[in-house]
Design an enzyme around this catalytic site. Structure first.
Site, PDB file in Angstrom:
ATOM      1  N   LYS A  84       0.859  -1.191   0.000  1.00 28.89           N
ATOM      2  CA  LYS A  84       0.000   0.000   0.000  1.00 28.89           C
ATOM      3  C   LYS A  84       0.894   1.240   0.000  1.00 28.89           C
ATOM      4  O   LYS A  84       1.812   1.354   0.822  1.00 28.89           O
ATOM      5  CB  LYS A  84      -0.866  -0.028   1.260  1.00 28.89           C
ATOM      6  CG  LYS A  84      -2.157   0.735   1.163  1.00 28.89           C
ATOM      7  CD  LYS A  84      -2.961   0.469   2.432  1.00 28.89           C
ATOM      8  CE  LYS A  84      -4.341   1.039   2.360  1.00 28.89           C
ATOM      9  NZ  LYS A  84      -5.025   0.915   3.661  1.00 28.89           N
TER      10      LYS A  84
HETATM   11  C1  E4P Z   1      -8.363   1.834   3.433  1.00 36.56           C
HETATM   12  O1  E4P Z   1      -7.571   1.029   3.012  1.00 36.56           O
HETATM   13  C2  E4P Z   1      -8.222   2.528   4.722  1.00 36.56           C
HETATM   14  O2  E4P Z   1      -7.551   1.670   5.620  1.00 36.56           O
HETATM   15  C3  E4P Z   1      -9.543   2.845   5.381  1.00 36.56           C
HETATM   16  O3  E4P Z   1     -10.653   2.477   4.598  1.00 36.56           O
HETATM   17  C4  E4P Z   1      -9.622   4.201   5.977  1.00 36.56           C
HETATM   18  O4  E4P Z   1     -10.883   4.374   6.541  1.00 36.56           O
HETATM   19  P1  E4P Z   1     -11.200   5.462   7.654  1.00 36.56           P
HETATM   20  O5  E4P Z   1     -11.527   6.742   6.968  1.00 36.56           O
HETATM   21  O6  E4P Z   1     -12.406   4.887   8.366  1.00 36.56           O
HETATM   22  O7  E4P Z   1     -10.003   5.551   8.540  1.00 36.56           O
END
Ligand code: E4P
Length: 219
Positions: A84
Site C-alpha cells: 500500500k
Molecule cells: C483503506 O484502506 C483505509 O484503511 C480505510 O478504509 C480508511 O478508513 P477510515 O476513513 O475509516 O479511517
C-alpha cells in the site's frame, strides 16, 4: 465484487473469514497501532488467515525509501501481501517501479478522479478512494466513485477501484451499483450486510414451531 475487511484485528478477520466470502484485508498504520501488535507479525498472521490480497502500507515519504520498505515486506511476508502506497508523486514513482518488478500495489488516500487516473497510469493494482472521509467534509464521496467508474469505462484500465473509508452498508451497495470492483469495510459493516431483524424474527418463529413438531414426535 470483492469484499475486503479493513482491520488488523486477527480475531475479527478469523470470524469473517469463516463465512467463506472474505476476499482480502486492508491495513494502515492507524489500524496497526490500534491492534497494539508488531506490524510484520500481525500482517503475516492475517495473510495466513485470508489468502486474498493483504495490504501492508509503506511509511517512507521518498521513493527510494518506499521501494526499500516494499521489497523488504515482499521478501519477509507471505506471497499474498501487497504494498500500500500513498498517492503522492513519490508514491507514483514507487508504484511504477514495483509494477515493473511484478509487485502488486494499492495506491491509497485517493480523494480525486485525477489522482486515481495517475495511479492507474503508474500501473497500480488497486486504487483506494476514501468515500467516508470525503462525506465527512460535507462533499459526496460516492460521486467520486461514480466519476472514477465513468472515466474507467472510456479506457482499457486494468486497475481495480477499491472503495475505502466505508461508513455504512448503503455505501457498499451504492459502490456495487456503480460497478466498483472492491469494497473494504470494518467488521461491523460486514455484519450489518448479512443481518436483518425480519430474518431473526422469522427464524425464531420457525424454530419454535419446529420444537413443537419434535415434541409431537413428527420430526
Ligand atoms: C483503506 O484502506 C483505509 O484503511 C480505510 O478504509 C480508511 O478508513 P477510515 O476513513 O475509516 O479511517
Amino acid at each position: 465484487m470483492e469484499f475486503f475487511l479493513d482491520t488488523a484485528d486477527v480475531d475479527e478477520i478469523r470470524e469473517i473469514a469463516s463465512w467463506g466470502i472474505l476476499d482480502g484485508v486492508t491495513t494502515n498504520p492507524s489500524l496497526i497501532k490500534k491492534s497494539g501488535r508488531d506490524f510484520k507479525t500481525v500482517v503475516a498472521e492475517i495473510a495466513e488467515i485470508c489468502n486474498g490480497p493483504i495490504s501492508a502500507e509503506v511509511t517512507a515519504m521518498d521513493t527510494d525509501g518506499m521501494l526499500t520498505q516494499a521489497r523488504a515486506l515482499k521478501a519477509e511476508l507471505p506471497e499474498n501481501v501487497i504494498i500500500k502506497i500513498p498517492c503522492t508523486p513519490e508514491g507514483l514513482a514507487a508504484t511504477k517501479v514495483l509494477t515493473e518488478e511484478g509487485i502488486d500495489t494499492n495506491v491509497t488516500l485517493i480523494f480525486s478522479a485525477s489522482q486515481a487516473l495517475m495511479a492507474a497510469k503508474a500501473g497500480a493494482t488497486y486504487v483506494s478512494p476514501f468515500i467516508g472521509r470525503i462525506d465527512d467534509t460535507g462533499a459526496d464521496g460516492m460521486a467520486l466513485i461514480a466519476e472514477i467508474m465513468t472515466t474507467w469505462a472510456n479506457y482499457d484500465v486494468d486497475t481495480k477501484v477499491l472503495a475505502a473509508s466505508i461508513r455504512h452498508p448503503t455505501h457498499v451497495l451504492q459502490c456495487m451499483q456503480l460497478g466498483a470492483h472492491t469494497a473494504t469495510m470494518p467488521t461491523k459493516i460486514f455484519k450489518q450486510l448479512i443481518t436483518h431483524p425480519l430474518t431473526d424474527k422469522g427464524l425464531d418463529g420457525f424454530m419454535k414451531d419446529w420444537a413443537e413438531v419434535e415434541a409431537a414426535g413428527n420430526a
